[in-house]
Enzyme design. Structure first.
Site, PDB file in Angstrom:
ATOM      1  N   LYS A 155       0.842  -1.191   0.000  1.00 17.47           N
ATOM      2  CA  LYS A 155       0.000   0.000   0.000  1.00 17.47           C
ATOM      3  C   LYS A 155       0.884   1.251   0.000  1.00 17.47           C
ATOM      4  O   LYS A 155       1.776   1.402   0.851  1.00 17.47           O
ATOM      5  CB  LYS A 155      -0.905   0.006   1.226  1.00 17.47           C
ATOM      6  CG  LYS A 155      -1.993  -1.052   1.209  1.00 17.47           C
ATOM      7  CD  LYS A 155      -3.075  -0.729   0.195  1.00 17.47           C
ATOM      8  CE  LYS A 155      -4.255  -1.680   0.305  1.00 17.47           C
ATOM      9  NZ  LYS A 155      -5.316  -1.342  -0.660  1.00 17.47           N
ATOM     10  N   LYS A 251     -13.788  -7.141  -7.888  1.00 18.14           N
ATOM     11  CA  LYS A 251     -14.135  -7.331  -6.481  1.00 18.14           C
ATOM     12  C   LYS A 251     -15.646  -7.486  -6.378  1.00 18.14           C
ATOM     13  O   LYS A 251     -16.405  -6.688  -6.944  1.00 18.14           O
ATOM     14  CB  LYS A 251     -13.702  -6.132  -5.633  1.00 18.14           C
ATOM     15  CG  LYS A 251     -12.205  -5.962  -5.454  1.00 18.14           C
ATOM     16  CD  LYS A 251     -11.912  -4.731  -4.594  1.00 18.14           C
ATOM     17  CE  LYS A 251     -10.426  -4.530  -4.373  1.00 18.14           C
ATOM     18  NZ  LYS A 251     -10.159  -3.261  -3.628  1.00 18.14           N
TER      19      LYS A 251
END
Length: 332
Positions: A155, A251
């Site tokens: 991240k 997703k």
């Protein structure tokens, strides 16, 4: 499959799972995974689906629960998966109900979901492990502890990102790496960082620019392949990604369930996009249906339960082969 009137009931619940430490992205840190579970009952059969409301898309726990409760009458009247696609918009609420419908259908038929979907039986899927945003030294230590994993997802968030990746590479010299900018870069940031990250062995960046402000990707040289996340929701969003993105992250909380996720997977592959299958911070109940979509994907990021201090029981098995298909007791 249609559910018999008056025999089908829908329950909606909010559940919370503690994170192992904390999970930090450019938008903030979380210490719990907050999920909503839809449970369908008919006779002695129970079907469940889990979703993760996401503030980035204007979703809240309360709003998703209200939307699901509003479907109780339609469920009692015989709502099926096909009708659900037009009855609710894509998003977390529809995901929970769609997956619960799949699970209930499988339980009633005495089959597994992949049989009903006419897909090959799923195999264990190697998954990325996420290193959340933090100071470089902290990320180096976490990368070193997880250097044995087959793929690290890092991240990032803008200023200081190059130092972070250098630290991660120091901690995990040989691990394959992908990065997620979470809409935190500008075109200048990409142009500056992309060659450096490629030299450090980074394979791909996920959603570098804000969705809706990603036109620069159409003219920008992309030495580091770019994957659409917040810009890619369902099949309707696919056409707008052409020429800008190299990969699409599917997703279920974005597509609104397994039904649309399978369609998006097939359409993205047919359009020439590389396939990534991802998840939110969630329990094994969210990951179970995503494993069907993830078969053969170039990048699989289904590590939500690995980031928790406690998963639900029974949960998915994770081992050196990756995430294993769910038992019927869990889902599907």
């Amino acid at each position: 499959m249609r559910l018999d009137t008056a025999e089908a009931t829908l329950d909606v619940a909010h559940e919370s799972f503690p994170v192992d430490g904390s999970f930090t992205i450019s938008r903030g840190a979380r210490k719990t995974a907050e999920v909503v579970v839809a449970t369908l009952r008919r006779g002695g059969h129970v079907g469940r689906g889990e979703c993760v409301p996401y503030a980035r898309y204007g979703e809240t726990i309360e709003g998703v629960m209200e939307a699901l409760r509003g479907m109780a009458g339609a469920v009692a009247d015989g709502l099926d998966r096909e009708a659900l696609q037009s009855a609710m918009p894509p998003g977390a609420a529809r995901n929970a109900l769609d997956c619960a419908l799949w699970d209930l259908e499988a339980k009633r038929a005495g089959k597994r979901v992949w049989e009903i979907a006419r897909r090959d039986p799923p195999a264990p899927v190697p998954t990325a492990f996420t290193i959340s945003l933090g100071p470089p030294e902290q990320m180096r230590r976490k990368a070193a502890r997880n250097a044995f994993r087959g793929l690290l997802k890092i991240k990032l968030g803008g200023e200081g990102d190059l130092a972070r990746i250098r630290a991660v590479r120091e901690g995990a010299p040989y691990a394959p790496i992908v990065v997620d900018a979470n809409e935190g870069w500008t075109p200048d940031t990409y142009a500056e960082l992309a060659p450096e990250l490629v030299a450090l062995g980074v394979l791909m960046v996920e959603q570098p620019f804000p969705a809706g402000a990603d036109e620069a990707l159409a003219t920008l040289e992309r030495p580091l392949p770019v994957c659409a996340d917040e810009s890619a929701h369902d099949c309707a969003s696919l056409e707008g990604l052409r020429g800008k993105y190299d990969m699409v992250n599917v997703k279920l909380d974005k597509t609104g369930g397994l039904t649309e996720a399978l369609k998006l997977r097939d359409a993205a592959e047919a359009a020439g996009f590389g396939l990534m299958v991802g998840c939110m911070l969630c329990s094994s109940l969210s990951i179970a249906p995503a494993l069907i979509v993830a078969q053969g994907a170039a990048v699989v990021d289904l590590d939500g339960p690995l980031l928790l201090a406690r998963d639900r029981e029974p949960g998915l098995l994770y081992d050196e082969a990756g995430a294993h298909p769910p038992s019927p007791e869990l889902w599907g």
